[in-house]
Design a protein around this motif. Structure first.
Motif, PDB file in Angstrom:
ATOM      1  N   TYR A 561     -15.245 -35.376 -18.094  1.00  0.00           N
ATOM      2  CA  TYR A 561     -14.898 -34.362 -17.626  1.00  0.00           C
ATOM      3  C   TYR A 561     -14.403 -33.016 -17.699  1.00  0.00           C
ATOM      4  O   TYR A 561     -14.433 -31.726 -17.923  1.00  0.00           O
ATOM      5  CB  TYR A 561     -15.195 -34.138 -16.442  1.00  0.00           C
ATOM      6  N   VAL A 562     -12.997 -33.814 -17.280  1.00  0.00           N
ATOM      7  CA  VAL A 562     -11.683 -32.441 -17.593  1.00  0.00           C
ATOM      8  C   VAL A 562     -11.144 -32.409 -19.079  1.00  0.00           C
ATOM      9  O   VAL A 562     -10.569 -31.069 -19.036  1.00  0.00           O
ATOM     10  CB  VAL A 562     -10.655 -33.123 -16.382  1.00  0.00           C
ATOM     11  N   HIS A 633     -11.727 -27.626 -13.671  1.00  0.00           N
ATOM     12  CA  HIS A 633     -13.127 -27.296 -12.935  1.00  0.00           C
ATOM     13  C   HIS A 633     -13.554 -26.639 -11.738  1.00  0.00           C
ATOM     14  O   HIS A 633     -12.327 -25.989 -11.059  1.00  0.00           O
ATOM     15  CB  HIS A 633     -13.626 -28.594 -12.504  1.00  0.00           C
ATOM     16  N   ALA A 750     -21.285 -29.051 -14.825  1.00  0.00           N
ATOM     17  CA  ALA A 750     -20.129 -29.866 -15.891  1.00  0.00           C
ATOM     18  C   ALA A 750     -20.524 -29.175 -16.792  1.00  0.00           C
ATOM     19  O   ALA A 750     -21.011 -28.774 -17.698  1.00  0.00           O
ATOM     20  CB  ALA A 750     -20.674 -31.453 -15.601  1.00  0.00           C
TER      21      ALA A 750
END
Length: 794
Positions: A561-562, A633, A750
């Motif tokens: 994700y990051v 995020h 996302a």
């Protein structure tokens, strides 16, 4: 800029192979299965010394004196260090609270705490020298549970503690406390037709990674040190190491070495500072490799927990309220206990719609081994308890346990007990439906007629302990909810550096991050993202080090994700620069350069309609585009310390399991026949890796259910089983068939719609297995791991 030309000779391009959505090969895969991969324990340097750590044999004791003279006199010994030899006044470290001494001073607080260091020219010499260090201890009373930790006359393990949690806890031996209150529990309780309560316990699980803690520190000519280390978070290590050494961070250069598994156990420091201290003192490279005994003392473990739950429900199966109290044993030092408390409390209600809740979670300081991060991070303990409660309430109401869960399942738009809205897909009911619909394994596969009967399929069959007498089958279900990423206002970001250049006539992308590859397959996904965004086949992953900005920890299911988001973000910026270069060079040849949506695919610049405008090699020529950018995020916020309200998490993930077990009720042995899983992953960037993560997490949950526990003597707080002889983990013979049904419901917030994968299956696999054992035996089984004596009553 070079000579420009019109790209009239280019043919139609094709989509870049090896991008997201494909099951590409892992670059480290072949090396690992053939035994050629270089792990941190394989590090070597000419003229290096070996470091060794002397550890306390007591869990709580005053250090009266230390005599190192005999150890120093031994031939081959180059240095012996104690607390008094540390070079600065900064002598403690810690992830969140700096309460952990580099070497024990004044007293030791847990069995195996580091007391002294030795550097010698051979590992056996170092070990023998450490045995000659004379330490006089005066034993102190041990604190081992909530009662002994919070008693009026309890020894204060960290007297005078001064941190931002201290004003919120009722006793100095409580690390952190988080209540969560929403709705009116008492009024809802009065409306309940049934009320069910239960007490549950989760034992101390170890990460049990196969590669022991290891690293190599090399002193540098500038007075600094180069550290090659197996870790989960290079920059967090750096932040803790540099002050103790008295060096600016730029003089502590860290490079990730091969990591043989982690699962949270490498988030905290182990031998990093020790190796650097010895290297700087001796002026020689120093290597430290723990043996398995040391490894059990050298890293944190999963918090053991005691949990009390109450649920109410109406006759139609609607949950009216829930109350719970969760007590986590953090051991001697804080590690990440405050964050684990936050997760345990905020996820304590599970993936259900419950409008009225009273939740309290606390973490204790004790003289037990330090506990911190492990896969599932607080949510595992809560899931075991609330899923046991779901089965009990369903039974009280006479409802099917899956149907009862589906009636109360959360969905997108549900409000969590923290007041946070679940603003992305939450297909809890669908996951339960899918996992229940999977084909069941054949009944009693071991009952083959005649001499062909395969008793190995029986519980204990490999030891020839049974031929089927007293063997009963059971089926159990569970579902869990896990947060993704760092939470509660933590600045969760990652950094990526991407360079696009021409090498040998071909465009090549180089991706540089500080992400720790610990086996999760991040290096594979990072290359896939670069291929997708930059349209190149050749992608080089630069070794992870601290010469690039932080990528955060490889934990919390956050790296795809990051750090994946950071790579995507940086690649997009590189792409825009490349397209601008193309517009300058070729814009006069074709109006599409100015009017069309342009993409990079197959090493070419193409329009969104597939028309080729130029080759990347022609656009770049002898130039390169090199950018380093951060990506974050959307922000989270700290939970209120009185009510627990707040936007604490950025994303949730969900998994459901169905366990099929066979239990020998006479011997108390359990054989898990199948452990099926359905999980929503948002978007499977690499489907094969996604399946592997789900199956791996499932296997760890199985281990907690029926075999894995660090056993600590309650009278002495000493570890009884620090070895793989006595600490049992599932082998290939214990691991069942794990069918996986992957659901892809995109999270619009996302990158690519993905959802963190690695932790969620660890939650629900444990309670599913235990539910199946309960179904087979009719026993309550409120503790994990379930041991044979829990089944037989002996």
């Amino acid at each position: 800029m070079g000579v420009t030309r019109t790209p009239t000779d280019l043919t139609q391009g094709s989509r870049t192979k090896g991008g997201i959505g494909e099951s590409t090969m892992r670059p480290d895969g072949t090396l690992k299965v053939t035994g050629e991969f270089a792990y941190a324990s394989d590090l070597w340097h000419e003229d290096m010394l070996w470091g060794y750590t002397l550890r306390s044999p007591h869990a709580h004791a005053e250090i009266v004196s230390i005599d190192i003279a005999e150890a120093l006199a031994q031939a081959g010994v180059h240095a012996v260090l104690t607390y008094d030899d540390l070079p600065t006044d900064t002598r403690n470290y810690g992830l969140e609270i700096q309460d952990t001494p580099v070497l024990a001073h004044g007293r030791v607080r847990h069995h195996g705490e580091p007391v002294a260091l030795v550097a010698a020219d051979h590992p056996e010499t170092a070990r023998r020298a450490a045995a000659k260090i004379r330490v006089e201890y005066a034993e102190l009373p041990v604190v081992t549970d909530e009662a002994s930790a919070t008693a009026e006359d309890a020894p204060l393990l960290h007297p005078g503690r001064d941190d931002h949690h201290a004003g919120h806890v009722p006793h100095p031996n409580i690390v952190h406390r988080q209540p969560i209150v929403r709705g009116d529990v008492e009024a809802a309780r009065a409306r309940a037709d049934v009320i069910v309560s239960g007490e549950y316990e989760v034992g101390m699980q170890d990460q049990a990674f196969l590669g022991p803690e290891s690293g190599l520190a090399v002193p540098a000519d500038d007075g600094g040190v180069d550290l090659y280390i197996a870790t989960q978070w290079l920059h967090a290590d750096l932040r803790q190491i540099a002050p103790v050494l008295g060096l600016p961070e730029e003089k502590v250069r860290m490079t990730l070495s091969g990591v043989g598994g982690a699962f949270g156990g490498r988030e905290d420091l182990s031998m990093q500072i020790h190796a650097c201290l010895l290297a700087l003192r001796t002026g020689k490279p120093v290597k430290i490799v723990y043996n398995r005994f040391e490894s059990f003392f050298g890293h944190v473990h999963r918090h053991p927990a005691k949990l009390w739950y109450e649920h109410g429900a109406t006759r139609d199966g609607r949950i009216t309220h829930m109350k719970c109290r969760i007590v986590l044993d953090g051991g001697a030092y804080a590690s990440s206990s405050p964050a684990v408390v936050g997760n345990a409390s905020s996820l304590a209600a599970g993936p259900y719609v419950i409008d009225h809740t009273e939740i309290e979670a606390v973490a204790l300081y004790t003289n037990n081994p330090p506990c911190g991060a492990m896969r599932g991070f607080g949510a595992v303990q809560a899931c075991f308890a609330y899923e046991a409660q779901m089965d009990k309430v369903a039974a009280e109401l006479g409802l099917d346990p899956v149907e009862f869960r589906q009636i109360n399942a959360m969905s997108q738009g549900t409000i969590m007990p923290t007041g946070q809205e679940v603003d992305s897909p939450a297909p809890v009911a669908e996951l339960l439906r899918r996992v229940k619909a999977m084909p069941m394994p054949p009944e009693k596969q071991w009952e083959t007629a005649g001499e062909g009967a395969d008793i190995r399929a029986l519980p204990g069959g490999l030891s020839n302990t049974t031929h089927g007498e007293g063997v009963v089958r059971g089926v159990g279900y569970a579902v869990g909810i896990k947060n993704v990423g760092f939470s509660e206002g933590f600045d969760d970001y990652s950094t990526a550096r991407v360079r696009l250049e021409v090498v040998g006539g071909e465009p090549v992308a180089v991706v540089h991050t500080a992400m720790a590859e610990v086996g999760q397959g991040g290096v594979t996904v990072h290359a896939q993202i670069a291929r997708t965004e930059l349209g190149v086949t050749q992608v080089t992953i630069h070794p992870a080090d601290t010469q690039v900005g932080s990528a955060g920890s490889t934990s919390a299911s956050r790296q795809t994700y990051v750090t994946g988001g950071a790579i995507k973000h940086t690649c997009e910026a590189v792409r825009e620069q490349v397209l601008e270069m193309g517009r300058r060079k070729f814009g006069t040849y074709h109006p599409a350069w100015a009017t069309a949506e342009l993409l990079l695919e197959g090493g070419k610049v193409v329009t969104d309609g597939g028309e080729v405008l130029a080759g990347l090699a022609d656009v770049l020529e002898d130039e390169s585009v090199d950018l380093e950018l951060e990506w974050r995020h959307r922000p989270t916020e700290a939970l209120d310390l009185r009510t627990g309200q707040g936007q604490g998490h950025v994303q949730y993930s969900f998994a459901a399991h169905r366990a099929v077990v066979e239990v020998d009720t006479e011997l108390g042995l359990v054989k898990v026949i199948e452990l099926a899983c359905a999980q929503d992953v948002g978007k499977a960037l690499n489907p094969l890796s996604v399946t592997g993560q789900i199956q791996g997490g499932t296997a760890q949950g199985l281990g907690l259910a029926v075999m894995e526990e660090i056993v600590v003597d309650p009278a002495t707080a000493k570890v009884r089983n620090p070895s793989f002889t006595d600490y049992l983990i599932p082998t290939i013979l214990d691991t069942p068939v794990i069918p996986v049904d992957v659901l892809e419901l995109a999270d619009e917030h996302a990158p690519y719609g993905l959802r963190g994968v690695g932790e969620a299956p660890t939650l629900s696999s444990t309670p599913a297995v235990v539910a199946a054992v309960r179904a087979a035996t009719g026993l309550a089984l409120n503790r994990v791991p379930v041991r044979p004596e829990h089944i037989t009553g002996t």
